[in-house]
Design an enzyme around this catalytic site. Sequence first.
Site, PDB file in Angstrom:
ATOM      1  N   ASP A  13      -3.575  -0.942  -1.115  1.00 44.88           N
ATOM      2  CA  ASP A  13      -2.565  -0.127  -1.795  1.00 44.88           C
ATOM      3  C   ASP A  13      -1.151  -0.687  -1.671  1.00 44.88           C
ATOM      4  O   ASP A  13      -0.170   0.060  -1.680  1.00 44.88           O
ATOM      5  CB  ASP A  13      -2.595   1.327  -1.285  1.00 44.88           C
ATOM      6  CG  ASP A  13      -3.963   1.944  -1.428  1.00 44.88           C
ATOM      7  OD1 ASP A  13      -4.659   1.603  -2.397  1.00 44.88           O
ATOM      8  OD2 ASP A  13      -4.340   2.762  -0.565  1.00 44.88           O
ATOM      9  N   GLY A  15       0.324  -2.431  -3.867  1.00 42.04           N
ATOM     10  CA  GLY A  15       0.965  -2.472  -5.183  1.00 42.04           C
ATOM     11  C   GLY A  15       0.468  -3.660  -5.998  1.00 42.04           C
ATOM     12  O   GLY A  15       1.161  -4.161  -6.893  1.00 42.04           O
ATOM     13  N   LYS A  16      -0.766  -4.085  -5.707  1.00 41.62           N
ATOM     14  CA  LYS A  16      -1.348  -5.255  -6.392  1.00 41.62           C
ATOM     15  C   LYS A  16      -1.420  -5.036  -7.898  1.00 41.62           C
ATOM     16  O   LYS A  16      -1.083  -5.921  -8.679  1.00 41.62           O
ATOM     17  CB  LYS A  16      -2.766  -5.535  -5.842  1.00 41.62           C
ATOM     18  CG  LYS A  16      -2.776  -5.843  -4.352  1.00 41.62           C
ATOM     19  CD  LYS A  16      -4.185  -5.957  -3.805  1.00 41.62           C
ATOM     20  CE  LYS A  16      -4.960  -4.664  -3.754  1.00 41.62           C
ATOM     21  NZ  LYS A  16      -4.499  -3.662  -2.800  1.00 41.62           N
ATOM     22  N   GLY A  40      -8.089   1.312  -6.270  1.00 38.35           N
ATOM     23  CA  GLY A  40      -7.323   2.113  -7.232  1.00 38.35           C
ATOM     24  C   GLY A  40      -6.023   1.377  -7.454  1.00 38.35           C
ATOM     25  O   GLY A  40      -5.189   1.306  -6.546  1.00 38.35           O
ATOM     26  N   HIS A  41      -5.884   0.749  -8.606  1.00 38.01           N
ATOM     27  CA  HIS A  41      -4.713  -0.081  -8.887  1.00 38.01           C
ATOM     28  C   HIS A  41      -3.858   0.598  -9.949  1.00 38.01           C
ATOM     29  O   HIS A  41      -4.302   0.814 -11.074  1.00 38.01           O
ATOM     30  CB  HIS A  41      -5.157  -1.481  -9.335  1.00 38.01           C
ATOM     31  CG  HIS A  41      -5.869  -2.251  -8.256  1.00 38.01           C
ATOM     32  ND1 HIS A  41      -6.368  -3.511  -8.427  1.00 38.01           N
ATOM     33  CD2 HIS A  41      -6.141  -1.927  -6.961  1.00 38.01           C
ATOM     34  CE1 HIS A  41      -6.919  -3.933  -7.296  1.00 38.01           C
ATOM     35  NE2 HIS A  41      -6.806  -2.976  -6.400  1.00 38.01           N
ATOM     36  N   GLN A 230      -8.350  -4.169  -2.217  1.00 38.06           N
ATOM     37  CA  GLN A 230      -8.187  -3.870  -0.789  1.00 38.06           C
ATOM     38  C   GLN A 230      -7.106  -4.792  -0.190  1.00 38.06           C
ATOM     39  O   GLN A 230      -6.191  -5.171  -0.894  1.00 38.06           O
ATOM     40  CB  GLN A 230      -9.510  -3.995  -0.026  1.00 38.06           C
ATOM     41  CG  GLN A 230     -10.526  -2.906  -0.355  1.00 38.06           C
ATOM     42  CD  GLN A 230     -11.262  -3.135  -1.663  1.00 38.06           C
ATOM     43  OE1 GLN A 230     -11.833  -4.177  -1.907  1.00 38.06           O
ATOM     44  NE2 GLN A 230     -11.269  -2.140  -2.531  1.00 38.06           N
ATOM     45  N   ARG A 309      -6.650  11.109  -0.796  1.00 33.75           N
ATOM     46  CA  ARG A 309      -6.413  11.414   0.617  1.00 33.75           C
ATOM     47  C   ARG A 309      -5.002  10.988   1.024  1.00 33.75           C
ATOM     48  O   ARG A 309      -4.510   9.961   0.541  1.00 33.75           O
ATOM     49  CB  ARG A 309      -7.412  10.642   1.498  1.00 33.75           C
ATOM     50  CG  ARG A 309      -8.830  11.125   1.371  1.00 33.75           C
ATOM     51  CD  ARG A 309      -9.762  10.275   2.215  1.00 33.75           C
ATOM     52  NE  ARG A 309      -9.872   8.908   1.724  1.00 33.75           N
ATOM     53  CZ  ARG A 309     -10.584   7.958   2.309  1.00 33.75           C
ATOM     54  NH1 ARG A 309     -11.237   8.204   3.425  1.00 33.75           N
ATOM     55  NH2 ARG A 309     -10.655   6.751   1.792  1.00 33.75           N
ATOM     56  N   LYS A 337       7.999  -1.490  -2.606  1.00 33.85           N
ATOM     57  CA  LYS A 337       8.341  -0.144  -2.144  1.00 33.85           C
ATOM     58  C   LYS A 337       9.510  -0.070  -1.168  1.00 33.85           C
ATOM     59  O   LYS A 337       9.584   0.856  -0.361  1.00 33.85           O
ATOM     60  CB  LYS A 337       7.093   0.551  -1.572  1.00 33.85           C
ATOM     61  CG  LYS A 337       5.958   0.658  -2.603  1.00 33.85           C
ATOM     62  CD  LYS A 337       4.820   1.531  -2.163  1.00 33.85           C
ATOM     63  CE  LYS A 337       4.952   2.942  -2.644  1.00 33.85           C
ATOM     64  NZ  LYS A 337       3.674   3.690  -2.657  1.00 33.85           N
ATOM     65  N   GLY A 420      10.485   0.237  -7.327  1.00 30.05           N
ATOM     66  CA  GLY A 420      10.004   1.452  -7.969  1.00 30.05           C
ATOM     67  C   GLY A 420       8.673   1.152  -8.627  1.00 30.05           C
ATOM     68  O   GLY A 420       8.304  -0.023  -8.779  1.00 30.05           O
TER      69      GLY A 420
HETATM   70  P1  GDP Z   1      -2.853  -1.267  -5.222  1.00 30.84           P
HETATM   71  O1  GDP Z   1      -4.146  -0.681  -4.825  1.00 30.84           O
HETATM   72  O2  GDP Z   1      -2.425  -2.381  -4.325  1.00 30.84           O
HETATM   73  O3  GDP Z   1      -2.785  -1.671  -6.664  1.00 30.84           O
HETATM   74  O4  GDP Z   1      -1.762  -0.114  -5.023  1.00 30.84           O
HETATM   75  P2  GDP Z   1      -1.930   1.427  -5.456  1.00 30.84           P
HETATM   76  O5  GDP Z   1      -1.761   1.528  -6.920  1.00 30.84           O
HETATM   77  O6  GDP Z   1      -3.120   2.033  -4.852  1.00 30.84           O
HETATM   78  O7  GDP Z   1      -0.721   2.071  -4.660  1.00 30.84           O
HETATM   79  C1  GDP Z   1       0.592   1.671  -4.875  1.00 30.84           C
HETATM   80  C2  GDP Z   1       1.402   2.915  -5.312  1.00 30.84           C
HETATM   81  O8  GDP Z   1       2.769   2.635  -5.187  1.00 30.84           O
HETATM   82  C3  GDP Z   1       1.170   3.277  -6.752  1.00 30.84           C
HETATM   83  O9  GDP Z   1       1.306   4.672  -6.895  1.00 30.84           O
HETATM   84  C4  GDP Z   1       2.304   2.551  -7.467  1.00 30.84           C
HETATM   85  O10 GDP Z   1       2.672   3.172  -8.693  1.00 30.84           O
HETATM   86  C5  GDP Z   1       3.409   2.684  -6.468  1.00 30.84           C
HETATM   87  N1  GDP Z   1       4.386   1.594  -6.423  1.00 30.84           N
HETATM   88  C6  GDP Z   1       4.182   0.271  -6.638  1.00 30.84           C
HETATM   89  N2  GDP Z   1       5.326  -0.407  -6.381  1.00 30.84           N
HETATM   90  C7  GDP Z   1       6.243   0.490  -6.011  1.00 30.84           C
HETATM   91  C8  GDP Z   1       7.612   0.400  -5.586  1.00 30.84           C
HETATM   92  O11 GDP Z   1       8.197  -0.664  -5.477  1.00 30.84           O
HETATM   93  N3  GDP Z   1       8.230   1.583  -5.247  1.00 30.84           N
HETATM   94  C9  GDP Z   1       7.594   2.781  -5.318  1.00 30.84           C
HETATM   95  N4  GDP Z   1       8.286   3.863  -4.969  1.00 30.84           N
HETATM   96  N5  GDP Z   1       6.320   2.898  -5.720  1.00 30.84           N
HETATM   97  C10 GDP Z   1       5.654   1.763  -6.037  1.00 30.84           C
HETATM   98  P1  IMO Z   2      -7.079  -0.991  -3.195  1.00 30.83           P
HETATM   99  O1  IMO Z   2      -7.672  -2.124  -3.994  1.00 30.83           O
HETATM  100  C1  IMO Z   2      -6.950   1.270   0.493  1.00 30.83           C
HETATM  101  C2  IMO Z   2     -10.695   1.667   2.720  1.00 30.83           C
HETATM  102  C3  IMO Z   2     -11.318   3.051   2.805  1.00 30.83           C
HETATM  103  C4  IMO Z   2     -12.018   2.946   4.150  1.00 30.83           C
HETATM  104  C5  IMO Z   2     -12.514   1.505   4.156  1.00 30.83           C
HETATM  105  C6  IMO Z   2     -13.951   1.341   3.706  1.00 30.83           C
HETATM  106  O2  IMO Z   2      -6.666   0.157  -4.039  1.00 30.83           O
HETATM  107  O3  IMO Z   2      -5.998  -1.498  -2.302  1.00 30.83           O
HETATM  108  P2  IMO Z   2     -15.216   1.526   1.386  1.00 30.83           P
HETATM  109  O4  IMO Z   2     -15.181   2.592   0.345  1.00 30.83           O
HETATM  110  O5  IMO Z   2     -14.773   0.197   0.919  1.00 30.83           O
HETATM  111  O6  IMO Z   2     -16.510   1.479   2.104  1.00 30.83           O
HETATM  112  O7  IMO Z   2     -14.153   2.022   2.482  1.00 30.83           O
HETATM  113  O8  IMO Z   2     -11.663   0.790   3.278  1.00 30.83           O
HETATM  114  N1  IMO Z   2     -10.427   1.203   1.341  1.00 30.83           N
HETATM  115  C7  IMO Z   2      -9.211   1.130   0.803  1.00 30.83           C
HETATM  116  N2  IMO Z   2      -8.009   1.509   1.293  1.00 30.83           N
HETATM  117  N3  IMO Z   2      -7.025   0.691  -0.710  1.00 30.83           N
HETATM  118  C8  IMO Z   2      -8.212   0.275  -1.194  1.00 30.83           C
HETATM  119  O9  IMO Z   2      -8.321  -0.451  -2.330  1.00 30.83           O
HETATM  120  C9  IMO Z   2      -9.384   0.531  -0.455  1.00 30.83           C
HETATM  121  N4  IMO Z   2     -10.705   0.299  -0.645  1.00 30.83           N
HETATM  122  C10 IMO Z   2     -11.327   0.698   0.472  1.00 30.83           C
HETATM  123  O10 IMO Z   2     -10.336   4.047   2.805  1.00 30.83           O
HETATM  124  O11 IMO Z   2     -11.094   3.083   5.179  1.00 30.83           O
HETATM  125 MG    MG Z   3      -4.964   1.180  -4.364  1.00 26.61          MG
END
Ligand code: GDP
Ligand code: IMO
Ligand code: MG
Length: 429
Positions: A13, A15-16, A40-41, A230, A309, A337, A420
């Site tokens: 998470d 911000g990929k 979840g991207h 991840q 969560r 962020k 942002g």
């Molecule tokens: P990923 O799994 O690495 O793609 O990241 P996620 O999408 O799960 O989580 C990143 C969260 O941070 C998302 O809700 C994005 O919209 C948000 N986000 C990404 N870059 C920034 C940033 O620079 N600032 C803020 N406030 N939010 C950001």
């Molecule tokens: P992105 O690509 C954050 C975490 C789960 C758990 C562990 C194992 O959005 O960054 P799994 O379902 O793979 O068996 O869970 O890994 N986890 C993540 N945490 N971002 C993710 O993906 C994740 N994918 C799995 O919360 O701790």
């Molecule tokens: Mg994610």
Amino acid sequence: MNVDVILGLQWGDEGKGKIVDVFTPHYDIIARFQGGPNAGHTIEFDGKKFVLHTIPSGILHKSTMNVIGNGVIIDPFIFMREVENLRLSGFNPEDNLLISKRAHLILPTHRLLDAVYESAKGKAKIGSTLKGIGPTYSDKMGRNGLRTGDIPGADFSSKYKLLKEDHLKIIHFYGSDVSELRIDGCTFDEYEAGWFDALEKMNKFHFIDSEQFLNKSLDEGKTVLAEGAQGALLDVDFGSYPFVTSSNTITAGVCSGLGIPPRRIGTVYGIFKAYCTRVGSGPFPTELFDETGEILRKNGHEYGSTTGRPRRCGWLDLPTLKYSILLNGVDRLIMMKGDVMDDFETISVCTHYTKDGRILDAFPFDLSDEKIKPEYEELPGWNSPLKDITTPEALPTAFADYIDYIEKATGVPVDMVSVGPDRNQTLER
Ligand code: GDP
Ligand code: IMO
Ligand code: MG
């Protein structure tokens, strides 16, 4: 040409999704190489927000081809839900998405197994996303899995039944009653029916030998970006085992997950947050249990993109960042962020770990060891809003100093900062 790589350096998470989307106009092809719908991207622009789980984050640029590689695992039900969502917003993913025939399928019973194994672990549970990730990769390695390339085969149905029966025996052995289990609120029969329906609908997509396609594209001079899911600390070999996911999330995973020879790895971009988060169980040395942690969670909207969560929050951890840089061969860093830390007078950074009063030189084998203590340095906060800043020169001095500090500590340049969630809130340095 070589394959550039974008991957997460923390616990996911980072911000990929946002950065892959920002980079997409510079590439011909975006390819996911591992993971499944545990990811979840998030991508935001023009007031719209998309969360992608299986589909690469280049899909919102219609002229870029996207590839789901052999290292990815696919739940057709979740995949088709993603496709429908994109269609509702005017995108036609079948026009610019190709799927590897070697990508494994997540069966409905894999999801049941995930739940059964987790509940059997009790307090020691991994905190899995319950998307069937562990059981599906186990079946892949155990040579029992089903691949997308198997779908058209005359024996697909019998192979499915055999594997399902095996899974049901295990579930029964664990004392669970399938009729009482639910998958995303559905009974097993409902989910299975939806799964088969989605499998049928997936027919519209092109299933290819993606390793051949990608290598040929590189030979023809096309540019390819590999998108990680991840983060390095969730890697099955090097992460905080057993609190990890079940794939290789690091650069090495690009080779096995796409069929790319190591010499064809190009620039590796490592993404990290200005602080740290983790969702699920497992060690997190810099975790904050106080009001500061709450502020990070609130300002950063730190709730899982896949499960909703609350994410655990803490200060930036340099030992883990350096370890991730080492494992991935990171050439360029991208910090996300920073804006979430706008309100702090001072911020802290973990510079090293100690154990029994001694500094640890190497990254510890067992991060859960309670004797390992994070040691901090306090730095001045910038205490001013970053979100509307559009040039690096306009960044507050304390923020620029924080970046310099990280560059010095890691020896890797921070090329880009994100202030942002929107595409436009991205600054090149
Ligand atoms: P990923 O799994 O690495 O793609 O990241 P996620 O999408 O799960 O989580 C990143 C969260 O941070 C998302 O809700 C994005 O919209 C948000 N986000 C990404 N870059 C920034 C940033 O620079 N600032 C803020 N406030 N939010 C950001
Ligand atoms: P992105 O690509 C954050 C975490 C789960 C758990 C562990 C194992 O959005 O960054 P799994 O379902 O793979 O068996 O869970 O890994 N986890 C993540 N945490 N971002 C993710 O993906 C994740 N994918 C799995 O919360 O701790
Ligand atoms: Mg994610």
